[in-house]
Design an enzyme around this catalytic site. Structure first.
Site, PDB file in Angstrom:
ATOM      1  N   LYS A  72       0.805  -1.235   0.000  1.00 32.25           N
ATOM      2  CA  LYS A  72       0.000   0.000   0.000  1.00 32.25           C
ATOM      3  C   LYS A  72       0.838   1.285   0.000  1.00 32.25           C
ATOM      4  CE  LYS A  72      -4.336  -1.658   1.969  1.00 32.25           C
ATOM      5  NZ  LYS A  72      -5.321  -1.494   3.048  1.00 32.25           N
ATOM      6  N   ASP A 108     -10.370   2.937   2.400  1.00 30.76           N
ATOM      7  CA  ASP A 108     -10.635   2.190   3.641  1.00 30.76           C
ATOM      8  C   ASP A 108     -11.479   2.993   4.634  1.00 30.76           C
ATOM      9  OD1 ASP A 108      -9.285  -0.118   2.871  1.00 30.76           O
ATOM     10  OD2 ASP A 108      -7.359   0.622   3.600  1.00 30.76           O
TER      11      ASP A 108
END
Ligand code: ATR
Length: 281
Positions: A72, A108
């Protein structure tokens, strides 16, 4: 599965490991539901191979991909542009390949917040006690603060919670041992630690001081009901597991790659739960 044409839209999940991910099942459900000429595939890419893999996917005509551990942060470094949220998080979970470069998103926090909204759990002006200080906590704490919540962080390793609070600004930190007492003034509790997940130890959380209107949320979705959620439910408290976050964080990428805003329906949740139950056997 539908037969693809030569114009099929391509996307997938880049990470390592990816074998336990529910993302292919989720996107596959939507591709079928909306009768889309496209496919979403798992792409196991080891550390050290990330940039090569992304260049390859672009060259092969992919529209983009989701990114999971351990890539990420590296994905953020590779983007030509990214949303403000992704920039502040220094991590992206969604890439969109465009003619003039790569766009990065971090969905997220959005996914968690959308889940709260769909479950009628308000955070604006409310006290939210967040357990943890890892990557998931970072996105969630930042998004909660932006949504107007008064966030208190607590983590086994206090120094990590302090570093996060300092970076995000305006967050309170308490000792891990004080977590049960802190419930007395909490409106929402969020477990962002890995405790309670299958094959992990349970989270020890005494709920006896919780107010009757506390909402207890857990980002864990396997099992669907952690000990924390079972205890909360038996006390008559509102609960939310990690599935709403999982399903909502996937929506922006799907919309960008496949051109349809996907809906979260009862069938999707049933599909995911059945697959998780089958793989647990
Ligand atoms: P993620 O990126 O998914 O959030 P992570 O960065 O590994 O995962 O973070 C895991 C979180 O679970 C951390 O907050 C960790 O606490 P520490 O910072 O003290 O390690 C927490 N955690 C894991 N095992 C724990 C345990 N046995 N007791 C308390 N907290 C635990």
């Amino acid at each position: 599965m539908k037969t693809l044409t030569g114009n099929a839209r391509l996307a997938g999940l880049v990470g390592y490991p990816v074998s336990f991910s529910q993302a292919p099942a989720m996107h596959g459900y939507w591709l079928q539901k909306y009768d889309i000429d496209g496919i979403y595939v798992p792409l196991p890419v080891r550390e050290g191979e990330f940039a090569t893999a992304i260049a390859g996917l672009r060259a092969a005509g992919f529209r983009g991909c989701n990114i999971t551990k351990p890539h990420k942060q590296e994905a953020a470094a590779l983007c030509d542009r990214m949303t403000e949220a992704a920039e502040r998080m220094g991590a992206v979970n969604t890439l969109v390949f465009e003619e003039d470069g790569i766009s990065g998103f971090n969905t997220d926090g959005f996914g968690f917040l959308a889940g709260l909204e769909q479950n009628g759990i308000a955070v604006d002006g409310r006290h939210v006690l967040v357990l943890g200080a890892g990557g998931a906590c970072r996105s969630i704490a930042m998004t909660l603060a932006e949504a107007g919540a008064a966030v208190t962080l607590t983590n086994r390793t206090r120094s990590k919670a302090e570093a996060l609070a300092l970076e995000l600004g305006g967050l309170k930190v308490i000792d891990w041992e004080q977590r049960a007492d802190a419930l007395a003034e909490a409106d929402v509790l969020v477990n962002t630690t890995s405790l309670g997940m299958l094959s992990q130890p349970p989270l020890e959380m005494d709920l006896s001081r919780a107010r009757d209107d506390l909402a207890v949320t857990d980002i864990v979705y396997a099992p669907q009901k952690t000990e924390l959620l079972k205890n909360a439910e038996s006390r008559g408290l509102r609960i939310m597991n990690g599935l709403p976050m999982l399903m909502n964080q996937a929506r922006p990428g799907f919309a960008k790659w496949f051109g349809v805003e996907p809906e979260i329906d009862a069938g999707l949740e049933k599909h995911l739960v059945e697959r998780m139950q089958a793989s647990a056997k």
